[in-house]
Design a protein around this motif. Structure first.
Motif: not given
Length: 777
Positions: A121, A148, A150-151, A168, A170, A186
């Motif tokens: 991440n 986060d 999930w990055f 990203d 994500y 993102r």
């Protein structure tokens, strides 16, 4: 068209980045979980060490002088011919990379690699400085997903204004082929807080506008400027000269590449570059000469005594397969400047001498006056060489009492890189070694010799017997008995198999015993009145993985004279194998399993990692015996639950450790999980457990091997050469398959991880397991 192999032997590399001098930078991925991802400087023609250079064997395959630390072993770093790793980066999932040559970001990030590490991440730079003929680097974070997980940054590029754009992915997970979130992603822009995204419009109608485009940090913009200037030819020379004479070294390098594209001006600007005070410009000029000029020797002569080892590195690499009559002398001049410590420089010399070692070494010997290779410098150069002329020197170094054992192992390994009919003769000569380290030398010589030599050499036969007698009970003993087919040691193999039935040495001993006619010894031990001995023999037999062992286990299951506990153990061992579980199921269907074992057999088979076997086995169990009817909450709801990591560790030991390793516990069949919590979110961990088929890690695909003798084996390929495929089966048992004995090889459609694992444990146990895995960071 115009395809070139610049370097080779990486693993699952994602992207290469190039700077204005022509340096190439790259990252590649380890076998998942081995904390060996890395950043590389790409040396032209370099071997980057993922598989054995000569045989293609995987990094886990046993070899002489095997590195102690996995990150070095993974890339064969102690082998002659493997380029050094620039920067080991541990666990992760390396992704996109660019080389940032802008000025908007802080100075520490300028003229450096910028890299996306999706597993961790993070987007980070690797500030790099010169280190001899190579480089050293550190890590400097730029953008990190601290809140986060999930990055998942997967690509990064410099924008025309000098800011960075990061894509990203994500997603809760990364790796394999699984994507849990298909709807969101993102794009981040990284720039000083007060900076507004704005840059002048591109103007390619004038030379000045094209020059400005050439100076841009964005690759696409620079490309457009490059193409326009190249089309202008001499019309752009005056403008390029101004850039060439500027203080900005990046701009100068870009100008040089274009000035040398002007017809008739190539040599003029190359000569200016070779005389430049900046070694990076001298390197760039030499690279241009190598691409442009028909004979590199005159340019190499100018730089062969350059004060910068990086410049001399380029000259050495340029001699690769060069047939100029001056090449041996040039190489010798470079070799005499090796300092005995710079591995980058040594490997550049090795690349330069490839296919011409005899003439290059002769020139070096004449130039340096080396005779006995007693200095470290001379020993390193002969160690890196690839010529039969070196073998006698290897033997002399090994027999030298002043040389350390570690150094001798280097030269034993060096024998593996030389193909010569004279090699066996040189190695046989080492069997007469009489120094205080005689056993060490003899043992390593026996490992190096071809097993077929034993029929031709009485000395080898005597030496082998004496050595085996002295090392009986060790892994080396088992290896040598197997290599030389020494059947007279079957009783000793049985002792080892019974002493270590659950370890690799015991498994290897059992495999060797069954392979070379020792099955009767195991049968006798299993049917003995000594219960402990019988159970140990059964365990050893179950790990041998042959057709004969399967038939023996079936006989044990059906034999009413044997104890229930022994027969039950045999059932569970059979249920754990690929071919074995199918045959056990067939016995169940045909009513050939005694009544007192049928329910146990069905339970064991319902946990098989073969989907077809599991489904059939469930038909023989009442619903109350399974957890398959219980519905779990949605994964996003499960992820919100807090578990008990300590209790989860116990679930891991009971259900996962036969295939996965965490720290020092478990078996290395699937990916290691020691730092899995840093890579995967709780959501991703639940997905991996509940839907294993959707995210099989690259390199961990299962294969089914149908053998010519009728046996069927299943496992993950850990190493493959021209003659042998080595697999690891569930439980960690390793097996070498001669390719001539394989009838077919088929990739499994499903993961080797049981798809119903979550159904064999309670929801509470599942939550605890995920909590434990998530804690491993």
């Amino acid at each position: 068209s115009e395809f070139e192999v610049l370097a080779h032997n990486f693993r699952n590399n994602y992207e290469a980045a190039i700077d204005s001098y022509g340096n190439i930078w790259q990252s590649d991925n380890d076998d998942d979980g081995n904390q060996s991802t890395r950043i590389n400087y790409v040396m032209e023609h370099g071997n980057y060490g993922y598989t054995d250079e000569m045989t293609g064997a995987g990094w886990r395959a046993k070899r002489t002088n095997m590195e102690t630390e996995i990150p070095r072993r993974h890339w064969h770093q102690d082998d002659p011919g493997s380029i050094p790793n620039l920067l080991p980066t541990g666990a992760g999932s390396p992704a996109g990379m660019c080389f940032y040559e802008g000025t908007l970001l802080p100075e520490v990030f300028q003229n450096q690699m910028i890299h996306c590490e999706a597993g961790n991440n993070i987007v980070r730079a690797y500030p790099t400085t010169k280190n001899g003929a190579g480089f050293k680097a550190t890590i400097k974070p730029i953008l990190e997903g601290t809140l986060d997980q999930w990055f998942r940054p997967v690509d990064v590029c410099a924008a025309p204004d000098g800011s960075l754009f990061v894509a990203d992915w994500y997603d809760p997970g990364v790796g394999g082929h699984q994507m849990a979130d298909l709807n969101r992603g993102r794009i981040y822009r990284i720039a000083p807080k007060t900076d507004v995204y704005n840059f002048p419009a591109l103007d390619l109608t004038t030379t000045g506008g094209a020059i400005e485009a050439l100076k841009n940090p964005n690759g696409a913009t620079r490309y457009l400027g490059w193409q326009k200037i190249k089309s202008l030819g001499t019309q752009a020379e005056a403008s390029l000269q101004k850039l060439w004479q500027s203080e900005n070294q990046i701009y100068r390098a870009r100008a040089l590449w274009l000035l040398t594209k002007i017809p008739g001006k190539e040599d003029q600007y190359i000569q200016e570059a070779l005389a430049d005070k900046n070694p990076d410009i001298r390197i760039t000029g030499f690279r241009v000469a190598k691409e442009t000029m028909p004979d590199i020797a005159p340019y190499a002569t100018k730089l062969v005594h350059d004060t910068d080892p990086g410049v001399r590195r380029e000259v050495a690499v340029a001699l690769h397969h060069n047939k100029s009559p001056k090449a041996p002398e040039l190489w010798a001049e470079l070799a005499t400047q090796y300092d005995g410590n710079d591995r980058w420089y040594l490997e550049a010399l090795g690349i330069g001498a490839d296919m011409q070692w005899d003439s290059f070494l002769t020139a070096y010997k004449n130039k340096s006056g080396v005779s006995g290779y007693n200095s470290k410098v001379a020993r390193d150069i002969i160690w890196r060489s690839r010529t039969p002329l070196a073998m006698a020197v290897f033997a002399n170094i090994i027999e030298d009492s002043l040389v350390t054992d570690n150094d001798k192992l280097r030269f034993f390994r060096a024998f593996d890189f030389i193909n010569s009919p004279e090699k066996e003769k040189v190695l046989l000569g080492l069997l007469d070694h009489q120094g205080p380290d005689r056993q060490f030398v003899i043992l390593n010589t026996l490992n190096q010799l071809n097993a077929e030599s034993i029929s031709k050499s009485p000395l080898l036969q005597r030496t082998l017997k004496n050595t085996l007698d002295s090392i009986n009970g060790t892994q080396e003993f088992v290896d040598l008995v197997g290599k030389y087919h020494a059947k007279q040691y079957n009783d000793d193999l049985l002792k080892i198999a019974l002493a270590y039935p659950d370890s690799s040495i015991g498994s290897d001993a059992a495999n060797t015993l069954v392979k070379y006619g020792g099955s009767a010894l195991l049968k006798k031990a299993i049917k003995s009145n000594d219960t402990t001995r019988a159970e140990l023999a059964l365990m050893a037999l179950g790990h041998s993985g042959s057709n004969e062992s399967v038939n023996m286990m079936q006989d044990i299951i059906k034999d009413p004279s044997l104890k229930f506990s022994l027969r039950d153990h045999a059932v569970r061992m059979q249920a754990a194998g690929w071919n074995e579980s199918a045959k056990l199921l067939e016995m169940l269907k045909q009513g050939k399993i005694p009544k007192d074992l049928r329910r146990n057999a069905a339970m064991a088979l319902s946990n098989s990692y073969r989907k077809d076997v599991r489904q059939e086995a469930l038909k023989f169990l009442p619903v109350s015996d399974t957890l398959s009817g219980k519905s779990l909450p949605a994964i996003n709801e499960l992820a919100k639950l807090d578990g008990n990591a300590a209790m989860g560790a116990k679930v891991f030991s009971a259900t996962c450790s036969s295939c996965h390793k965490i720290d020092n516990e478990g078996e290395s069949v699937g990916p290691a999980l020691s730092k899995i919590g840093s890579k995967l979110t709780k959501e991703a961990l639940y997905i991996a457990i509940i839907h294993p088929d959707e995210g099989i890690s690259f390199g961990y695909e299962g294969y089914i091997f149908k053998m010519k003798d009728g046996n069927v084996l299943a496992g993950i390929v850990t190493s493959e050469t021209g003659d042998v495929t080595e697999i690891v089966m569930q439980g960690g048992t390793k097996k070498k398959l001669e390719k001539t004995s394989i009838e077919s090889k088929t990739q499994m459609k499903n993961s080797m991880m049981p798809a119903n694992l979550y159904q064999t444990i309670s929801q509470e146990q599942l939550v605890n397991l995920v909590e434990y895995l998530y804690s491993k960071k």
